[in-house]
Design a protein around this motif. Structure first.
Motif, mmCIF file in Angstrom:
data_model
loop_
_atom_site.group_PDB
_atom_site.id
_atom_site.type_symbol
_atom_site.label_atom_id
_atom_site.label_comp_id
_atom_site.label_asym_id
_atom_site.label_seq_id
_atom_site.Cartn_x
_atom_site.Cartn_y
_atom_site.Cartn_z
ATOM 1 N N ILE A 9 42.756 39.104 50.123
ATOM 2 C CA ILE A 9 43.424 37.995 49.446
ATOM 3 C C ILE A 9 44.018 37.042 50.481
ATOM 4 N N ALA A 10 44.667 37.601 51.501
ATOM 5 C CA ALA A 10 45.255 36.774 52.557
ATOM 6 C C ALA A 10 44.178 35.948 53.260
ATOM 7 N N ASP A 11 43.051 36.573 53.585
ATOM 8 C CA ASP A 11 41.955 35.861 54.256
ATOM 9 C C ASP A 11 41.403 34.749 53.364
ATOM 10 N N HIS A 12 41.320 35.034 52.060
ATOM 11 C CA HIS A 12 40.833 34.017 51.108
ATOM 12 C C HIS A 12 41.759 32.811 51.102
ATOM 13 N N LEU A 13 43.060 33.045 51.046
ATOM 14 C CA LEU A 13 44.025 31.948 51.006
ATOM 15 C C LEU A 13 44.054 31.176 52.318
ATOM 16 N N ILE A 14 43.990 31.886 53.437
ATOM 17 C CA ILE A 14 43.985 31.216 54.738
ATOM 18 C C ILE A 14 42.749 30.342 54.878
ATOM 19 N N GLY A 15 41.594 30.857 54.428
ATOM 20 C CA GLY A 15 40.374 30.055 54.471
ATOM 21 C C GLY A 15 40.506 28.794 53.637
ATOM 22 N N ALA A 16 41.113 28.927 52.449
ATOM 23 C CA ALA A 16 41.294 27.763 51.574
ATOM 24 C C ALA A 16 42.235 26.740 52.216
ATOM 25 N N ILE A 17 43.265 27.229 52.893
ATOM 26 C CA ILE A 17 44.197 26.333 53.577
ATOM 27 C C ILE A 17 43.486 25.602 54.716
ATOM 28 N N ASP A 18 42.716 26.336 55.512
ATOM 29 C CA ASP A 18 42.009 25.730 56.639
ATOM 30 C C ASP A 18 40.978 24.710 56.177
ATOM 31 N N ARG A 19 40.419 24.909 54.980
ATOM 32 C CA ARG A 19 39.427 23.960 54.442
ATOM 33 C C ARG A 19 40.090 22.752 53.797
ATOM 34 N N GLY A 20 41.408 22.776 53.702
ATOM 35 C CA GLY A 20 42.113 21.647 53.107
ATOM 36 C C GLY A 20 42.300 21.729 51.612
ATOM 37 N N GLU A 21 41.929 22.872 51.005
ATOM 38 C CA GLU A 21 42.108 23.011 49.559
ATOM 39 C C GLU A 21 43.586 23.074 49.187
ATOM 40 N N TYR A 22 44.383 23.596 50.111
ATOM 41 C CA TYR A 22 45.832 23.596 49.960
ATOM 42 C C TYR A 22 46.410 22.868 51.173
ATOM 43 N N PRO A 23 46.661 21.568 51.075
ATOM 44 C CA PRO A 23 47.174 20.814 52.225
ATOM 45 C C PRO A 23 48.620 21.174 52.538
ATOM 46 N N VAL A 24 49.052 20.777 53.713
ATOM 47 C CA VAL A 24 50.438 21.018 54.119
ATOM 48 C C VAL A 24 51.381 20.415 53.077
ATOM 49 N N GLY A 25 52.356 21.214 52.648
ATOM 50 C CA GLY A 25 53.319 20.769 51.652
ATOM 51 C C GLY A 25 52.978 21.172 50.243
ATOM 52 N N SER A 26 51.733 21.632 50.009
ATOM 53 C CA SER A 26 51.336 22.032 48.657
ATOM 54 C C SER A 26 51.819 23.446 48.344
ATOM 55 N N VAL A 27 51.840 23.770 47.060
ATOM 56 C CA VAL A 27 52.332 25.071 46.596
ATOM 57 C C VAL A 27 51.155 26.023 46.384
ATOM 58 N N LEU A 28 51.270 27.221 46.923
ATOM 59 C CA LEU A 28 50.238 28.246 46.744
ATOM 60 C C LEU A 28 50.387 28.914 45.370
ATOM 61 N N PRO A 29 49.356 29.615 44.893
ATOM 62 C CA PRO A 29 49.455 30.326 43.615
ATOM 63 C C PRO A 29 50.626 31.310 43.618
ATOM 64 N N THR A 30 51.242 31.488 42.450
ATOM 65 C CA THR A 30 52.346 32.435 42.330
ATOM 66 C C THR A 30 51.818 33.869 42.412
ATOM 67 N N LEU A 31 52.736 34.815 42.547
ATOM 68 C CA LEU A 31 52.333 36.223 42.580
ATOM 69 C C LEU A 31 51.606 36.608 41.301
ATOM 70 N N HIS A 32 52.106 36.141 40.157
ATOM 71 C CA HIS A 32 51.451 36.451 38.878
ATOM 72 C C HIS A 32 50.034 35.891 38.844
ATOM 73 N N GLU A 33 49.861 34.670 39.362
ATOM 74 C CA GLU A 33 48.527 34.063 39.378
ATOM 75 C C GLU A 33 47.591 34.843 40.297
ATOM 76 N N LEU A 34 48.099 35.294 41.434
ATOM 77 C CA LEU A 34 47.269 36.097 42.335
ATOM 78 C C LEU A 34 46.924 37.440 41.703
ATOM 79 N N MET A 35 47.886 38.035 41.002
ATOM 80 C CA MET A 35 47.631 39.314 40.322
ATOM 81 C C MET A 35 46.528 39.163 39.290
ATOM 82 N N ASP A 36 46.585 38.082 38.513
ATOM 83 C CA ASP A 36 45.571 37.855 37.476
ATOM 84 C C ASP A 36 44.214 37.519 38.082
ATOM 85 N N ARG A 37 44.223 36.665 39.118
ATOM 86 C CA ARG A 37 42.961 36.207 39.693
ATOM 87 C C ARG A 37 42.207 37.322 40.393
ATOM 88 N N PHE A 38 42.937 38.188 41.117
ATOM 89 C CA PHE A 38 42.287 39.218 41.918
ATOM 90 C C PHE A 38 42.404 40.614 41.310
#
Length: 240
Positions: A9-38
Motif C-alpha cells: 500500500i505504501a509503495d502504491h501511494l508513493i508511486g502515485a505521489i511521484d507520478r503527480g496524482e497526489y501533488p504537494v499539498g493534496s490530501v491522501l485517502p483516509t484510513l477508512h478509504e484505504l481499508m475499503d480499497r485494499f
C-alpha cells in the motif's frame, strides 16, 4: 502477510505521489478509504501511512488528514529551476514572520509594518552558493495556503519546500509572474560573504512580483546572483 500488505500500500501511494496524482499539498485517502480499497485492517492502513511520513513525503495534520509534502524522486531527476550561472534547485535557509519595510510594503500595496512571511533560499552549484533569494508573501496569502493545504509556510520545518508554486496552485491562487525588473550593482558585505566573492565584484539582481488569478500580488522575490566577475547577463529566471 499483513506486513507485506502495508508495504505494498505504501509503495502504491508513493508511486502515485511521484507520478503527480497526489501533488504537494493534496490530501491522501483516509484510513477508512484505504481499508475499503485494499481490504485491510486499520492497523495495516495506519502502518502504510506511517511509511510515507517516515520517508518525508507526507505529514499528518489534525483536522485535515494526511497531506503530501514531497516526492521520492531525487532532485536531479526533477525539472530544475534554473537561475543565472547554472544554479539549480534552491534550499530554504530561513523562514519566519517579519514587518514589511517600505519597499516590500509598496510591492504588495500594504501599509509599512504589515506582517509578511519572509523566506531566504540559497541556490547551490556543488558546495558554492551562486544565488540568494529573498522571498516575501502577505499574511493573507500565508493564511489561505495554510487553510487550503495545512502547510505553515512561515515554519521552515513544516514547509521546507523551496518551490511554493505547487502550494499556491493548490490553494487556488494560480500564480503568474507579472513583473520582472533587472539590475546590476555591487554586493553588500553579507551577500559577498555568502556568495564567496569580493565586494567589488558586481552581482545581478532580479526583482519579481507574482500575481494570483485575481491580479493581486501574492509573492515578491529578489534574487541576487554571482556573475563570476563577468558583465551581468540579463537572464530572467523561472518562477519558483
Amino acid at each position: 502477510m499483513e506486513d507485506v500488505k502495508y508495504r505494498r500500500i505504501a509503495d502504491h501511494l508513493i508511486g502515485a505521489i511521484d507520478r503527480g496524482e497526489y501533488p504537494v499539498g493534496s490530501v491522501l485517502p483516509t484510513l477508512h478509504e484505504l481499508m475499503d480499497r485494499f481490504g485491510v485492517a486499520r492497523g495495516t492502513a495506519r502502518a502504510a501511512v506511517a511509511v510515507l511520513i517516515a520517508q518525508g513525503v507526507a505529514t499528518s495534520k489534525q483536522g485535515l488528514g494526511t497531506l503530501v509534502c514531497g516526492t521520492t524522486i531525487p532532485p536531479q531527476k526533477q525539472v530544475p529551476r534554473m537561475l543565472p550561472d547554472g544554479a539549480t534547485y534552491p534550499k530554504v535557509v530561513l523562514s519566519g514572520w517579519t514587518a514589511a519595510g517600505p519597499e516590500v510594503a509598496h510591492r504588495f500595496g500594504l501599509d509599512t509594518g504589515s506582517l509578511v512571511v519572509h523566506r531566504v533560499r540559497h541556490h547551490h552549484t556543488g558546495a558554492r552558493v551562486t544565488s540568494i533569494d529573498q522571498q516575501w508573501l502577505p499574511r493573507s496569502v500565508a493564511t489561505v495556503i495554510e487553510e487550503q493545504t495545512g502547510h505553515d509556510i512561515s515554519d521552515r520545518a513544516d514547509t521546507p519546500h523551496p518551490d511554493l508554486t505547487p502550494l499556491l496552485r493548490t490553494a487556488g491562487l494560480d500564480p503568474i509572474v507579472a513583473t520582472v525588473q533587472l539590475d546590476a550593482r555591487l554586493p553588500t558585505r553579507s551577500e559577498a560573504d555568502t556568495l564567496g566573492i569580493g565586494e567589488d565584484e558586481p552581482v545581478l539582481v532580479v526583482h519579481r512580483i507574482t500575481h494570483g488569478s485575481s491580479g493581486t500580488p501574492v509573492e515578491a522575490t529578489t534574487t541576487v546572483s554571482s556573475t563570476g566577475g563577468a558583465a551581468p547577463k540579463f537572464t530572467i529566471p523561472l518562477t519558483g
